[in-house]
Write a protein that holds these residues in place. Structure first.
Motif, PDB file in Angstrom:
ATOM      1  N   GLY A 110       0.793  -1.213   0.000  1.00  0.00           N
ATOM      2  CA  GLY A 110       0.000   0.000   0.000  1.00  0.00           C
ATOM      3  C   GLY A 110       0.829   1.269   0.000  1.00  0.00           C
ATOM      4  N   LEU A 111       0.114   2.396  -0.178  1.00  0.00           N
ATOM      5  CA  LEU A 111       0.765   3.697  -0.286  1.00  0.00           C
ATOM      6  C   LEU A 111       1.505   4.062   0.996  1.00  0.00           C
ATOM      7  CD1 LEU A 111       1.371   6.360  -1.710  1.00  0.00           C
ATOM      8  CD2 LEU A 111      -0.898   7.174  -0.998  1.00  0.00           C
ATOM      9  N   GLY A 112       0.903   3.780   2.149  1.00  0.00           N
ATOM     10  CA  GLY A 112       1.571   4.093   3.404  1.00  0.00           C
ATOM     11  C   GLY A 112       2.905   3.383   3.528  1.00  0.00           C
ATOM     12  N   HIS A 113       2.937   2.119   3.132  1.00  0.00           N
ATOM     13  CA  HIS A 113       4.187   1.351   3.186  1.00  0.00           C
ATOM     14  C   HIS A 113       5.196   1.898   2.183  1.00  0.00           C
ATOM     15  CE1 HIS A 113       6.807  -2.162   2.160  1.00  0.00           C
ATOM     16  NE2 HIS A 113       6.862  -2.230   3.481  1.00  0.00           N
ATOM     17  N   VAL A 191     -11.057   9.829   5.993  1.00  0.00           N
ATOM     18  CA  VAL A 191     -11.549   8.472   5.823  1.00  0.00           C
ATOM     19  C   VAL A 191     -11.276   8.037   4.393  1.00  0.00           C
ATOM     20  CG1 VAL A 191     -13.876   9.292   5.274  1.00  0.00           C
ATOM     21  CG2 VAL A 191     -13.551   6.939   6.053  1.00  0.00           C
ATOM     22  N   GLU A 192     -10.861   6.794   4.221  1.00  0.00           N
ATOM     23  CA  GLU A 192     -10.486   6.280   2.903  1.00  0.00           C
ATOM     24  C   GLU A 192     -11.701   5.721   2.178  1.00  0.00           C
ATOM     25  OE1 GLU A 192      -7.962   5.318  -0.292  1.00  0.00           O
ATOM     26  OE2 GLU A 192      -7.612   6.569   1.476  1.00  0.00           O
ATOM     27  N   LYS A 193     -12.042   6.315   1.025  1.00  0.00           N
ATOM     28  CA  LYS A 193     -13.091   5.848   0.108  1.00  0.00           C
ATOM     29  C   LYS A 193     -14.398   5.516   0.842  1.00  0.00           C
ATOM     30  CE  LYS A 193      -9.744   4.162  -3.277  1.00  0.00           C
ATOM     31  NZ  LYS A 193      -9.226   3.029  -4.064  1.00  0.00           N
ATOM     32  N   PRO A 194     -15.017   6.523   1.457  1.00  0.00           N
ATOM     33  CA  PRO A 194     -16.271   6.269   2.171  1.00  0.00           C
ATOM     34  C   PRO A 194     -17.458   6.169   1.218  1.00  0.00           C
ATOM     35  CG  PRO A 194     -15.786   8.593   2.234  1.00  0.00           C
ATOM     36  CD  PRO A 194     -14.617   7.937   1.520  1.00  0.00           C
ATOM     37  N   ASP A 195     -18.521   5.515   1.658  1.00  0.00           N
ATOM     38  CA  ASP A 195     -19.787   5.605   0.947  1.00  0.00           C
ATOM     39  C   ASP A 195     -20.284   7.044   1.022  1.00  0.00           C
ATOM     40  OD1 ASP A 195     -19.769   2.899   0.387  1.00  0.00           O
ATOM     41  OD2 ASP A 195     -20.854   2.386   2.239  1.00  0.00           O
ATOM     42  N   ALA A 196     -21.033   7.465   0.019  1.00  0.00           N
ATOM     43  CA  ALA A 196     -21.485   8.857  -0.021  1.00  0.00           C
ATOM     44  C   ALA A 196     -22.240   9.247   1.243  1.00  0.00           C
ATOM     45  CB  ALA A 196     -22.366   9.071  -1.251  1.00  0.00           C
ATOM     46  N   ALA A 197     -23.022   8.334   1.777  1.00  0.00           N
ATOM     47  CA  ALA A 197     -23.812   8.637   2.967  1.00  0.00           C
ATOM     48  C   ALA A 197     -22.942   8.830   4.205  1.00  0.00           C
ATOM     49  CB  ALA A 197     -24.818   7.523   3.217  1.00  0.00           C
ATOM     50  N   ASP A 198     -21.744   8.268   4.198  1.00  0.00           N
ATOM     51  CA  ASP A 198     -20.862   8.344   5.367  1.00  0.00           C
ATOM     52  C   ASP A 198     -19.757   9.375   5.218  1.00  0.00           C
ATOM     53  OD1 ASP A 198     -22.284   6.208   6.504  1.00  0.00           O
ATOM     54  OD2 ASP A 198     -21.037   4.748   5.436  1.00  0.00           O
ATOM     55  N   ALA A 199     -19.670  10.018   4.061  1.00  0.00           N
ATOM     56  CA  ALA A 199     -18.575  10.956   3.808  1.00  0.00           C
ATOM     57  C   ALA A 199     -18.759  12.223   4.636  1.00  0.00           C
ATOM     58  CB  ALA A 199     -18.525  11.307   2.326  1.00  0.00           C
ATOM     59  N   PRO A 200     -17.702  12.702   5.307  1.00  0.00           N
ATOM     60  CA  PRO A 200     -17.812  13.920   6.110  1.00  0.00           C
ATOM     61  C   PRO A 200     -17.881  15.196   5.279  1.00  0.00           C
ATOM     62  CG  PRO A 200     -15.563  13.089   6.152  1.00  0.00           C
ATOM     63  CD  PRO A 200     -16.383  12.060   5.434  1.00  0.00           C
ATOM     64  N   LYS A 221       3.629   1.926  12.943  1.00  0.00           N
ATOM     65  CA  LYS A 221       2.682   1.309  13.872  1.00  0.00           C
ATOM     66  C   LYS A 221       1.288   1.145  13.273  1.00  0.00           C
ATOM     67  CE  LYS A 221       5.106   3.614  17.682  1.00  0.00           C
ATOM     68  NZ  LYS A 221       4.976   4.625  18.772  1.00  0.00           N
ATOM     69  N   THR A 222       1.108   1.585  12.035  1.00  0.00           N
ATOM     70  CA  THR A 222      -0.209   1.535  11.406  1.00  0.00           C
ATOM     71  C   THR A 222      -0.518   0.131  10.901  1.00  0.00           C
ATOM     72  OG1 THR A 222      -0.074   3.858  10.739  1.00  0.00           O
ATOM     73  CG2 THR A 222      -1.658   2.485   9.554  1.00  0.00           C
ATOM     74  N   GLU A 223      -1.630  -0.393  11.325  1.00  0.00           N
ATOM     75  CA  GLU A 223      -2.057  -1.717  10.868  1.00  0.00           C
ATOM     76  C   GLU A 223      -2.678  -1.629   9.477  1.00  0.00           C
ATOM     77  OE1 GLU A 223      -1.618  -4.602  12.418  1.00  0.00           O
ATOM     78  OE2 GLU A 223      -0.562  -3.587  14.058  1.00  0.00           O
ATOM     79  N   GLU A 229      -4.139  -3.094   3.057  1.00  0.00           N
ATOM     80  CA  GLU A 229      -2.924  -2.338   2.822  1.00  0.00           C
ATOM     81  C   GLU A 229      -2.713  -1.303   3.926  1.00  0.00           C
ATOM     82  OE1 GLU A 229      -3.548  -0.642  -1.044  1.00  0.00           O
ATOM     83  OE2 GLU A 229      -2.777  -2.432  -2.072  1.00  0.00           O
ATOM     84  N   ILE A 230      -1.473  -0.880   4.084  1.00  0.00           N
ATOM     85  CA  ILE A 230      -1.148   0.198   5.023  1.00  0.00           C
ATOM     86  C   ILE A 230      -1.475   1.515   4.329  1.00  0.00           C
ATOM     87  CG2 ILE A 230       0.693   1.319   6.338  1.00  0.00           C
ATOM     88  CD1 ILE A 230       2.072  -1.409   6.493  1.00  0.00           C
ATOM     89  N   GLN A 231      -2.488   2.183   4.840  1.00  0.00           N
ATOM     90  CA  GLN A 231      -3.018   3.371   4.174  1.00  0.00           C
ATOM     91  C   GLN A 231      -2.388   4.637   4.737  1.00  0.00           C
ATOM     92  OE1 GLN A 231      -4.893   3.317   1.593  1.00  0.00           O
ATOM     93  NE2 GLN A 231      -5.745   1.238   1.579  1.00  0.00           N
ATOM     94  N   LEU A 232      -1.879   5.477   3.858  1.00  0.00           N
ATOM     95  CA  LEU A 232      -1.371   6.782   4.276  1.00  0.00           C
ATOM     96  C   LEU A 232      -2.485   7.606   4.900  1.00  0.00           C
ATOM     97  CD1 LEU A 232       0.933   8.854   4.360  1.00  0.00           C
ATOM     98  CD2 LEU A 232       0.304   9.529   2.036  1.00  0.00           C
ATOM     99  N   THR A 233      -3.700   7.461   4.392  1.00  0.00           N
ATOM    100  CA  THR A 233      -4.836   8.189   4.944  1.00  0.00           C
ATOM    101  C   THR A 233      -5.043   7.863   6.418  1.00  0.00           C
ATOM    102  OG1 THR A 233      -5.914   8.189   2.781  1.00  0.00           O
ATOM    103  CG2 THR A 233      -7.315   8.624   4.677  1.00  0.00           C
TER     104      THR A 233
END
Length: 310
Positions: A110-113, A191-200, A221-223, A229-233
């Protein structure tokens, strides 16, 4: 708050599966956008912003990237013998752009890694991350503005664009509040790729970051998150959450997270349709190609509309 940013990191280890079979043996970053590979536009953007030290995080089958930014003495000699100074200059341009280094991302985590792989090179200083799928028009200097914001506020800075609510699930999304600068927002959550209803919000993260080096400690330390994947977000979310208020931020390393809201020209080459549209837009704007290409394009479009309505 001077930060003396001089280094750029370009993750380039992805497999490019959306462009198969073209990317079976050719890195997606080497796909041409008119007459230059996409990756060269990204390196040029970093250099224009004053970042002449570039680290590419690569993977298997990415050797053509290194070859493109290296000298090709046989080709240069052949062009010299032909007296083709124009093409010779274009060939030499890519090898003279910047001091480019390479590191392998052994596992596609992933991008974070991928960003974490840059830690030994970057050291303890702020740095920029540029993703190759987003090409930013040089007439709209986004990265320079992000560096200015990082120098002003410290911490990390992400690039944001407003998108339609039905598209937000394709992007990382930011919860924001305004600042005294009209194009700058304080990021309170991600938040990474949220559903439209959950997007802030409908503020989507696009592929430019200026990061505080404390992000490396968090990434270690990011799981694994979305997609395993290890997400930068996720790491940026932790930074943003920690620095939401003065009380929680006190004594915490890494600084706040701000966003620069970009309203300029962006060419998305990560999707096949958008990749083709990017080529058309850039070709239309070229002085050497544009006039003839626009004339043909109008004729072609008019003929297509006539055929459809017939």
């Amino acid at each position: 708050m001077a930060s003396h940013i001089s280094k750029a990191v370009i993750p380039a280890a992805g497999l490019g599966t959306r462009f198969l079979p073209a990317t079976k043996a050719t890195p997606k970053e080497m796909l041409p956008v008119v007459d230059k590979p996409a990756i060269q536009y990204v390196v040029e953007e970093a250099v224009t912003a004053g970042l002449g030290d570039v680290l590419m995080v690569t993977g298997r089958n990415k050797r053509p990237l290194e070859d493109h930014f290296d000298r090709n003495y046989e080709l240069e000699s052949a062009l010299q013998k032909k007296g083709d100074a124009s093409r010779l200059a274009k060939v030499q341009e890519s090898s003279d752009l910047a001091m480019i280094h390479y590191v392998r991302q052994g596992d596609p985590k992933g991008l974070g890694h991928a960003v974490l792989c840059a830690a030994p090179h970057v050291g303890n200083e702020p740095f920029a991350v540029l993703l190759g799928d987003d090409l930013i028009d040089p007439r709209d200097p986004l990265l320079q503005r992000m560096i200015e914001v990082q120098e002003q506020y410290g911490g990390s800075v992400i690039a944001l664009m407003e998108v339609a609510p039905e598209q937000i699930h394709l992007y990382g999304c930011a919860a924001v509040e305004g600042t005294e600068d009209g194009d700058v927002v304080k990021v309170g959550g991600l938040v990474e790729k949220p559903d439209a209803a959950d997007a802030p919000s409908n503020y989507a993260i696009i592929g430019r970051y200026v990061l505080d080096p404390h992000i490396f400690d968090i990434l270690r330390k990011t799981e694994p998150g979305r997609g395993g994947e290890i997400q930068l977000t996720d790491a940026l979310q932790q930074l943003a959450e920690t620095h939401t208020t003065a009380a929680t931020a006190e004594g915490k390393a890494g600084g706040p997270v701000h966003g620069v809201v970009f309203k300029g020209r962006r060419y998305d080459t990560g999707d096949r349709g958008d990749y083709l549209r990017a080529i058309v837009r850039l070709a239309c704007e070229r002085e050497d190609l544009g006039p003839d290409f626009r004339t043909w394009l109008r004729s072609y479009a008019n003929q297509e509309l006539t055929d459809v309505s017939a």
